[in-house]
Structures are given as structure tokens and as C-alpha cells.
Design a protein around this motif. Structure first.
Motif, mmCIF file in Angstrom:
data_model
loop_
_atom_site.group_PDB
_atom_site.id
_atom_site.type_symbol
_atom_site.label_atom_id
_atom_site.label_comp_id
_atom_site.label_asym_id
_atom_site.label_seq_id
_atom_site.Cartn_x
_atom_site.Cartn_y
_atom_site.Cartn_z
ATOM 1 N N HIS A 293 40.579 84.419 -23.860
ATOM 2 C CA HIS A 293 42.091 84.626 -24.603
ATOM 3 C C HIS A 293 43.874 84.372 -24.732
ATOM 4 C CE1 HIS A 293 44.543 87.963 -26.682
ATOM 5 N NE2 HIS A 293 45.142 87.748 -25.706
ATOM 6 N N MET A 294 43.821 83.828 -23.070
ATOM 7 C CA MET A 294 44.648 83.272 -22.624
ATOM 8 C C MET A 294 45.023 82.026 -22.973
ATOM 9 S SD MET A 294 46.011 84.434 -18.858
ATOM 10 C CE MET A 294 47.891 83.777 -19.460
ATOM 11 N N SER A 295 43.648 81.357 -23.123
ATOM 12 C CA SER A 295 43.468 79.563 -24.284
ATOM 13 C C SER A 295 43.705 79.739 -25.390
ATOM 14 C CB SER A 295 42.229 78.907 -23.461
ATOM 15 O OG SER A 295 41.641 78.532 -22.247
ATOM 16 N N TRP A 296 43.249 81.137 -25.949
ATOM 17 C CA TRP A 296 43.834 80.589 -27.722
ATOM 18 C C TRP A 296 44.968 80.994 -27.942
ATOM 19 C CZ3 TRP A 296 45.644 85.811 -29.794
ATOM 20 C CH2 TRP A 296 45.781 85.625 -31.434
ATOM 21 N N GLN A 297 45.982 82.030 -26.667
ATOM 22 C CA GLN A 297 47.421 82.534 -27.226
ATOM 23 C C GLN A 297 48.210 81.252 -26.884
ATOM 24 O OE1 GLN A 297 47.672 85.478 -23.636
ATOM 25 N NE2 GLN A 297 48.445 86.614 -25.698
ATOM 26 N N LEU A 298 47.368 80.019 -26.288
ATOM 27 C CA LEU A 298 48.340 78.987 -25.566
ATOM 28 C C LEU A 298 48.448 78.028 -26.583
ATOM 29 C CD1 LEU A 298 48.383 78.565 -22.019
ATOM 30 C CD2 LEU A 298 49.678 78.345 -23.103
ATOM 31 N N LEU A 299 46.902 77.515 -27.434
ATOM 32 C CA LEU A 299 46.828 76.533 -28.093
ATOM 33 C C LEU A 299 46.873 77.409 -29.765
ATOM 34 C CD1 LEU A 299 43.555 75.786 -26.715
ATOM 35 C CD2 LEU A 299 45.822 74.153 -27.165
ATOM 36 N N GLU A 300 46.565 78.276 -29.736
ATOM 37 C CA GLU A 300 46.182 78.780 -31.814
ATOM 38 C C GLU A 300 47.717 79.802 -31.299
ATOM 39 O OE1 GLU A 300 44.790 77.949 -33.283
ATOM 40 O OE2 GLU A 300 43.066 76.713 -32.246
ATOM 41 N N GLN A 301 47.999 81.135 -30.968
ATOM 42 C CA GLN A 301 49.022 81.724 -31.157
ATOM 43 C C GLN A 301 50.119 81.480 -31.019
ATOM 44 O OE1 GLN A 301 49.231 84.889 -29.192
ATOM 45 N NE2 GLN A 301 49.338 86.582 -30.631
ATOM 46 N N ASP A 302 50.648 80.399 -29.968
ATOM 47 C CA ASP A 302 51.831 79.958 -29.378
ATOM 48 C C ASP A 302 51.492 78.208 -30.456
ATOM 49 O OD1 ASP A 302 54.155 79.018 -29.325
ATOM 50 O OD2 ASP A 302 53.464 79.130 -26.755
ATOM 51 N N VAL A 303 51.956 78.433 -31.588
ATOM 52 C CA VAL A 303 51.739 76.788 -32.396
ATOM 53 C C VAL A 303 52.354 76.307 -31.975
ATOM 54 C CG1 VAL A 303 51.391 78.572 -34.475
ATOM 55 C CG2 VAL A 303 53.725 77.985 -33.768
ATOM 56 N N ASP A 304 53.904 75.454 -31.519
ATOM 57 C CA ASP A 304 54.022 74.689 -30.706
ATOM 58 C C ASP A 304 54.271 74.500 -29.615
ATOM 59 O OD1 ASP A 304 55.888 76.170 -29.989
ATOM 60 O OD2 ASP A 304 57.816 75.580 -30.917
ATOM 61 N N TRP A 305 52.913 75.322 -28.695
ATOM 62 C CA TRP A 305 52.614 74.947 -27.510
ATOM 63 C C TRP A 305 52.560 73.260 -26.407
ATOM 64 C CZ3 TRP A 305 48.985 73.558 -24.092
ATOM 65 C CH2 TRP A 305 49.057 73.948 -22.413
ATOM 66 N N GLU A 306 50.816 73.092 -27.670
ATOM 67 C CA GLU A 306 50.203 71.756 -27.222
ATOM 68 C C GLU A 306 51.445 70.593 -27.641
ATOM 69 O OE1 GLU A 306 46.338 68.985 -27.728
ATOM 70 O OE2 GLU A 306 46.803 71.274 -29.109
ATOM 71 N N SER A 307 52.383 70.165 -28.717
ATOM 72 C CA SER A 307 53.511 69.655 -28.685
ATOM 73 C C SER A 307 54.214 69.599 -27.537
ATOM 74 C CB SER A 307 53.922 69.742 -30.087
ATOM 75 O OG SER A 307 55.119 70.983 -30.703
#
Length: 372
Positions: A128-142
Motif C-alpha cells: 500500500h505504501m509503495s502504491w502511495q509513493l509511485l501512483e498516488q503521489d504523482v511527482d514523488w519519483e521525479s
């Protein structure tokens, strides 16, 4: 010492309130705003030498070519990308090591778990937390990508984690070291008594916060009705030069500069400073928000006489370190400082070789009329 006319009562309503500015008189808010701004300036002075080193390091990393007139005008002016190469090498190794698939967050089960219940729960939470970072928070990875680049140059970077009321989910935003002003000799981020986050906000963003009740109503104040005056600090001028831009004339799209200070301040006059977040507009020093930096009364420890002896403050900032600073400062070392002198020497040697070659190949001396 802060002397206020109003005494704040520390109860459940105060802790849960989205904005406490309405409980203070205008005079009290002016005093609080001055205290916040003076603390911000004091911390800026403490890290002044660090800022100078950082600007020089960033110029080398960005390969900024400064005007030269020695040994002659328009002489060789090569900027060798030594720091840039080191940073990209670090980034190429660190990024895939951190973001190596969809399973970013992993939990470890401690203790007996013979039926595997805790392990299954840990896996669900991690997914769930991985989904929050990669999908829900759209600019986390950038933002994580940018963090690794900046971290290798400067040596320090920060992430600000919080629940966004407007978006409705948790966010983790990148905060550059230049935008989080701390006392240079603070022991660590968690124990630092005053942390000031410099936040530019556009007019629409301020309007949204006012209408949602997060900010005090300042829509009729003079500083808000006129275009924001850009604050041209030496650091901002250097940053504009690196980006190759000229600061535009202020208009309706120029952002206002706000200072969000996470501090300890005694607002209930009991002798113990409580953790609060106070936000002011930098130019006018107008206080727009005061909110408690702890979640519930259970975070307050009291003695037998019902006196507050300790409050567990909520921490928003996570520090990323490249190499700890040898002088004990809270801002650390990156390639910009470590390789800066070597990069400068390399630039000088290359330019000297080119200038020497120019001297040896160009025609020199005098040509007489009768020469054959």
C-alpha cells in the motif's frame, strides 16, 4: 522574551484547530511575526559561509563560465565537467538501487510469527505504501530523481512528509537545503529548535488557503492587492545567472514569499515553550497561520500537579546526507566542496594550455617594409 497580551489555553480544541490566529490581537500577531522573522535572519547568518561555498560548488557543477580578462580579453574559458561527471556517476548507481521495482517499502517482522500473520500484514502495508509513493503521489519519483542529483552536489537534501488537506492524501515533497533554513550548528533536524521553510505561493494558492480556513483572511490587505515584490538575495541572483534567466518585472503571476517556521514558542504563558508551526509573509511579516505541531493530548506529558513537562512534537522533515560535515554543521558535504578545488585547478591547467598554444601559433612581432 515574547510578551503577549493574549494567553492561549492548551486544550483539545486548540490542538485540532487549523488556524489559531483568530485567538490573538493584531498587536500580538505583529510581535509573533517579528519574532519569527528575526529567528529566520539569525539562522541565515549562522550558515552564511556554507551558502558561499554552496553557490561556488553549484557554479562548478553547472559549468558556469565567468567573464575573464587575464591574460587577455576573450582568453580561453573552458569549464571542465569534473563535478558533473562525479554527480551523474553517483546518480546512475543510487537511483536503480532505491527505485528497483514496484516494491519500494518493505517491512521487517520482529518477534515470533509462527502462523505468518504479521508477515502477511507487513507485506500488505508495504504494497500500500509503495502504491502511495509511485501512483498516488504523482511527482514523488521525479522529485526523488532530482534529490539524488542535488544531494551529490550540495551534500544535504530534505523531504517534507505531510497529509495534504487539499489533495486528500499524504505527500512527500523535495525541499532543497537552500530553502530550509536551520541553525548551522544544530545537532540534528529533530532537535533543531527552529526550522524555517521558504515557500513561494501564487495568488491562487493563497486564495484557496484563505477560503479553506487554513490562512487568515488577508485578501483585503495592501500587500496582497499589489504585485509581489521579488526578493533578490545574492543566492537568487546566482541561481538566475546559472539558469541564464533575468528576473522579470513583478506582475499578477509573481509568487509571494512565505516563511513556514517550525518552532517552539510559549503561547500559554506557563514557562514551557510548545511546538507550533507559524507561517508569515516575508515582506510584510504578516502572520497568516498558527497551528499546533502535535496531534493529540496523549503527546503531552504532565506531572502530578498537572503541569506540562514535555510535548512530543511531530516531525515533518527527513534529512538525506551525502558525507557528514567534519566541522559538525548540520549541512553536509557533497562533490561540489570535495572536488571544487580540483575542478578549479583542472580548469586553470586546460585554459593555460590553450592560451599557450594560441600564443605559439599566432603571428607575433613586427614586420618591416624592406623585409624579404
Amino acid at each position: 522574551m515574547l510578551n503577549l497580551d493574549t494567553k492561549l489555553t492548551l486544550d483539545a480544541e486548540t490542538i485540532k484547530s487549523p488556524n489559531l490566529t483568530g485567538r490573538f490581537t493584531p498587536v500580538d500577531l505583529t510581535r509573533i511575526g517579528s519574532l519569527v522573522y528575526e529567528g529566520y535572519k539569525r539562522d541565515k547568518v549562522s550558515r552564511q559561509k556554507w551558502e558561499t561555498r554552496t553557490e561556488a560548488a553549484m557554479d562548478l557543477a553547472m559549468q558556469i563560465q565567468k567573464n575573464k580578462s587575464f591574460p587577455w580579453p576573450n582568453c580561453s574559458n573552458v569549464a571542465f565537467p569534473l563535478i558533473t561527471i562525479a554527480v551523474t556517476q553517483f546518480h546512475a548507481r543510487a537511483y536503480p538501487a532505491i527505485i528497483n521495482g514496484p516494491e519500494l517499502v518493505k517491512y521487517k517482522v520482529i518477534g515470533s510469527d509462527s502462523k505468518g500473520i504479521e508477515k502477511a500484514r507487513a507485506e500488505r502495508i508495504g504494497m500500500h505504501m509503495s502504491w502511495q509513493l509511485l501512483e498516488q503521489d504523482v511527482d514523488w519519483e521525479s522529485q526523488q530523481d532530482r534529490l539524488l542529483i542535488n544531494l551529490a552536489v550540495i551534500g544535504s537534501a530534505f523531504k517534507k512528509s505531510y497529509h495534504s488537506g487539499s489533495e486528500g492524501y499524504n505527500e512527500s515533497d523535495l525541499v532543497m537545503s537552500k530553502d530550509l533554513v536551520l541553525d548551522y550548528y544544530a545537532k540534528c533536524v529533530e532537535d533543531c529548535q527552529r526550522k524555517t521553510h521558504v515557500i513561494p505561493l501564487y495568488r491562487n494558492e493563497i486564495y484557496e488557503r484563505v477560503k479553506l480556513g487554513t490562512f487568515k483572511d488577508i485578501l483585503e490587505e495592501a500587500w496582497y492587492k499589489q504585485p509581489a515584490a521579488p526578493i533578490l538575495t545574492p543566492e537568487q541572483i546566482q541561481a538566475n545567472a546559472r539558469a541564464g534567466i533575468t528576473q522579470p518585472q513583478p506582475d499578477e503571476t509573481t509568487p509571494f514569499q512565505f516563511l513556514e517556521q517550525h518552532c517552539w514558542i510559549d503561547l500559554d504563558k506557563d514557562g514551557y515553550a510548545e511546538p507550533y508551526i507559524i507561517t508569515i509573509e516575508q515582506t510584510s511579516q504578516t502572520v497568516v497561520r498558527i497551528v499546533a505541531r502535535f496531534e493529540q493530548e496523549a503527546d503531552i506529558t504532565r506531572n502530578a500537579d498537572d503541569e506540562i513537562v514535555r510535548i512530543k512534537a511531530m516531525e515533518y522533515f527527513t534529512k538525506y546526507t551525502f558525507i557528514p560535515s567534519p566541522d559538525g554543521g548540520i549541512y553536509d558535504l557533497g562533490f561540489g566542496v570535495l572536488l571544487g578545488p580540483l575542478n578549479e585547478s583542472t580548469n586553470s591547467l586546460i585554459n593555460q594550455l590553450i592560451d599557450a598554444g594560441t600564443m605559439s601559433t599566432a603571428a607575433g612581432g613586427f614586420l618591416g617594409r624592406g623585409a624579404k
